[in-house]
Design an enzyme around this catalytic site. Structure first.
Site, PDB file in Angstrom:
ATOM      1  N   CYS A  53      -1.818   9.648   8.568  1.00 50.02           N
ATOM      2  CA  CYS A  53      -2.046   8.384   7.083  1.00 50.02           C
ATOM      3  C   CYS A  53      -0.691   7.326   7.377  1.00 50.02           C
ATOM      4  CB  CYS A  53      -2.462   8.212   5.519  1.00 50.02           C
ATOM      5  SG  CYS A  53      -2.594   6.441   4.779  1.00 50.02           S
ATOM      6  N   GLY A  61       3.233   5.062  -3.820  1.00 47.69           N
ATOM      7  CA  GLY A  61       4.373   4.877  -4.556  1.00 47.69           C
ATOM      8  C   GLY A  61       4.573   3.331  -4.374  1.00 47.69           C
ATOM      9  N   LYS A  64       2.550  11.423  -9.296  1.00 48.06           N
ATOM     10  CA  LYS A  64       1.225  10.607  -8.921  1.00 48.06           C
ATOM     11  C   LYS A  64      -0.230  11.893  -9.498  1.00 48.06           C
ATOM     12  CE  LYS A  64       3.102   9.105  -4.933  1.00 48.06           C
ATOM     13  NZ  LYS A  64       3.514   8.922  -3.431  1.00 48.06           N
ATOM     14  N   ARG A  96      -6.746  -1.142  -8.148  1.00 46.75           N
ATOM     15  CA  ARG A  96      -6.872  -0.367  -6.455  1.00 46.75           C
ATOM     16  C   ARG A  96      -7.336   0.857  -7.656  1.00 46.75           C
ATOM     17  NH1 ARG A  96      -4.765   0.833  -1.087  1.00 46.75           N
ATOM     18  NH2 ARG A  96      -6.337   1.316  -0.358  1.00 46.75           N
ATOM     19  N   ALA A 121       6.698   9.115   1.685  1.00 49.29           N
ATOM     20  CA  ALA A 121       7.172  10.417   0.687  1.00 49.29           C
ATOM     21  C   ALA A 121       7.319  12.047   2.170  1.00 49.29           C
ATOM     22  CB  ALA A 121       6.755  10.851  -0.223  1.00 49.29           C
ATOM     23  N   ASP A 139      -2.292  10.130  -3.124  1.00 53.78           N
ATOM     24  CA  ASP A 139      -2.573   9.381  -4.391  1.00 53.78           C
ATOM     25  C   ASP A 139      -2.601  10.208  -5.826  1.00 53.78           C
ATOM     26  OD1 ASP A 139      -3.630   8.291  -1.538  1.00 53.78           O
ATOM     27  OD2 ASP A 139      -3.103   6.253  -2.787  1.00 53.78           O
ATOM     28  N   SER A 193       2.231   7.983   4.908  1.00 52.63           N
ATOM     29  CA  SER A 193       3.256   8.216   3.533  1.00 52.63           C
ATOM     30  C   SER A 193       5.019   7.994   3.932  1.00 52.63           C
ATOM     31  CB  SER A 193       2.940   9.871   2.699  1.00 52.63           C
ATOM     32  OG  SER A 193       3.504  10.162   1.899  1.00 52.63           O
ATOM     33  N   LYS A 198      -5.581   9.837   1.301  1.00 51.93           N
ATOM     34  CA  LYS A 198      -6.387   8.849   2.394  1.00 51.93           C
ATOM     35  C   LYS A 198      -7.715  10.036   3.531  1.00 51.93           C
ATOM     36  CE  LYS A 198      -6.033   5.872   2.906  1.00 51.93           C
ATOM     37  NZ  LYS A 198      -6.852   4.546   2.419  1.00 51.93           N
ATOM     38  N   ARG A 236       0.723  -0.995   0.091  1.00 50.88           N
ATOM     39  CA  ARG A 236      -0.076   0.216   0.105  1.00 50.88           C
ATOM     40  C   ARG A 236       0.758   1.619  -0.431  1.00 50.88           C
ATOM     41  NH1 ARG A 236       1.369   1.657   4.086  1.00 50.88           N
ATOM     42  NH2 ARG A 236       0.089   3.796   2.900  1.00 50.88           N
ATOM     43  N   GLY A 237       0.572   2.513  -0.357  1.00 50.40           N
ATOM     44  CA  GLY A 237       0.699   4.023  -0.250  1.00 50.40           C
ATOM     45  C   GLY A 237       1.534   3.835  -2.157  1.00 50.40           C
TER      46      GLY A 237
HETATM   47  C1  RUB Z   1      -1.807   5.901   1.665  1.00 50.63           C
HETATM   48  C2  RUB Z   1      -2.049   7.406   1.524  1.00 50.63           C
HETATM   49  C3  RUB Z   1      -0.709   7.602   1.282  1.00 50.63           C
HETATM   50  C4  RUB Z   1      -0.125   7.736  -0.143  1.00 50.63           C
HETATM   51  C5  RUB Z   1       0.827   8.740  -0.881  1.00 50.63           C
HETATM   52  O1  RUB Z   1      -3.018   5.089   0.666  1.00 50.63           O
HETATM   53  O2  RUB Z   1      -2.545   7.664   1.143  1.00 50.63           O
HETATM   54  O3  RUB Z   1      -0.765   9.126   1.550  1.00 50.63           O
HETATM   55  O4  RUB Z   1      -0.800   6.590  -1.436  1.00 50.63           O
HETATM   56  O5  RUB Z   1       1.900   7.464   0.077  1.00 50.63           O
HETATM   57  P1  RUB Z   1      -2.901   3.602   1.198  1.00 50.63           P
HETATM   58  P2  RUB Z   1       3.191   7.244  -0.960  1.00 50.63           P
HETATM   59  O6  RUB Z   1      -2.515   3.415   2.452  1.00 50.63           O
HETATM   60  O7  RUB Z   1      -5.049   3.474   1.311  1.00 50.63           O
HETATM   61  O8  RUB Z   1      -2.311   3.049   0.134  1.00 50.63           O
HETATM   62  O9  RUB Z   1       4.090   8.352  -0.018  1.00 50.63           O
HETATM   63  O10 RUB Z   1       4.161   5.720   1.020  1.00 50.63           O
HETATM   64  O11 RUB Z   1       3.488   7.191  -1.870  1.00 50.63           O
END
Ligand code: RUB
Length: 329
Positions: free
Chosen positions: A136, A28, A241, A68, A140, A205, A138, A216, A25-26
């Site tokens: 959440c 990236g 993104k 997703r 990054a 996202d 993230s 999120k 998840r996330g």
């Molecule tokens: C994760 C979420 C993160 C972004 C960015 O949602 O909302 O803030 O995806 O994350 P989920 P990153 O848990 O539903 O995937 O910086 O890791 O790309």
């Protein structure tokens, strides 16, 4: 599993399942795994003509993309690999396979380096003694906060637990492991604590052409509370993104997940008169965002359209998309 007349390798099916179930998840990480799934599929091609290989990769691409709906990093990563395959005009299956594997690796390297650059640029926006709030998990955002902490700037970080999936707990754990002082608070405490916060840092996202952030569920409430308290809001986001689909007026689809992530099955069956909804992302308007920290620089939300149009053109042709600045020569 059969898709489009092709048997999809087990590892690829598992990656898609892991993305769907949020073990991966996330945005990236989802994107990097999407690219790697294509490389795996290319390596596992059971044999056949070049024509068959190309159709097989298209089938795998569609399969992976559909894991997703909201994180546009996933279709962007997949399209990056597929477009490199097509542009490479391979003459044999071997050449085609090589193009897919190389493009997937390029994407992963680009993505990892982008997060490192964002950490450096983002840390410049944090000042000594700052109290940060994040939402959440993230990668990054965590990278920005950890880098700012290494530079001795972060006083402490408020982490919201982020119901219903509690990704805030991952953030809290990662930051604490880096020696950051962390305070975990319920989502509903956001406004109560905002008066003590200096900067908000969140991930993305998807970012729309008008600079609106899709992240999120609950991010928009953090931004609202921050605006009221005159606290700056920074979005840490790689440019893959940014959603090219929004240039032609598409909306970013908001994923609605199973109600059993909010209440258990028993509760649901005992209360048949109650509808439980579980939207997992929301939209923060650009007016609530001070800057987007990208690997290309720290930009205002208004500059997102410029980057998108520069990279994809004003009327992009789908699905032949590419990812900004990934032309590694
Ligand atoms: C994760 C979420 C993160 C972004 C960015 O949602 O909302 O803030 O995806 O994350 P989920 P990153 O848990 O539903 O995937 O910086 O890791 O790309």
């Amino acid at each position: 599993m059969e898709v489009g007349g092709f048997s999809i390798p087990g590892e690829v099916v598992r990656i898609r399942e892991d993305i769907k179930s949020m073990r991966i998840r996330g945005a990236g990480s989802i994107a990097r795994h999407g690219a790697l799934a294509l490389a795996l599929a290319a390596e596992r091609f059971p044999g056949g003509t070049l024509e068959e290989f190309l159709r097989y990769i298209e089938a795998v691409a569609a399969f992976v993309r559909s894991a997703r709906p909201t994180a546009v990093s996933l279709p962007n990563a997949v399209s990056y690999v597929v477009s490199r395959l097509k542009r490479g005009s391979p003459q044999s299956v071997e050449e085609a396979r090589e193009l897919v594997v190389r493009a997937a690796r390029e994407f992963v390297t680009y993505s990892e380096n982008a997060v490192k650059t964002i950490a450096q640029l983002g840390a410049r926006r944090i000042e000594r003694g700052d109290i940060v709030m994040t939402h959440c998990h993230s990668a990054a955002s965590v990278a920005v906060i950890v880098e700012a902490h290494r530079q001795g700037k972060v006083e402490r970080v408020f982490v919201k637990e982020t119901r219903p999936a509690f990704q805030g707990l991952i953030t809290a754990k990662e930051l604490a492991r880096e020696g950051v002082e962390v305070i975990l608070v319920p989502d509903s405490a956001v406004r109560y604590y905002m008066k003590r916060v200096d900067k908000v840092v969140v991930g993305a996202d998807a970012v729309a052409a008008n600079g609106a952030l899709v992240n999120k569920i609950g991010t928009s409430l953090v931004a609202l509370a921050a605006k009221e308290a005159r606290v700056r809001v920074y979005v840490a986001s790689e440019t893959y993104k940014f959603s090219p689909y929004t240039i032609v007026g598409e909306l970013v689809p908001i994923e609605v997940r199973d109600p059993t992530e909010v209440v258990d099955v028993e509760w649901l069956s005992e209360n048949p008169g109650v509808e439980v909804l579980n939207p997992v992302f929301d939209v923060t308007p650009p007016e609530y965002i001070d800057a987007i920290i990208t690997e290309l620089g720290v930009i205002p939300p208004q500059a997102v359209a410029l980057i998108l149009i520069e990279e994809y053109g004003a009327t992009p042709v789908f699905p032949e998309l590419h990812v900004p600045h990934l032309d590694l020569g």
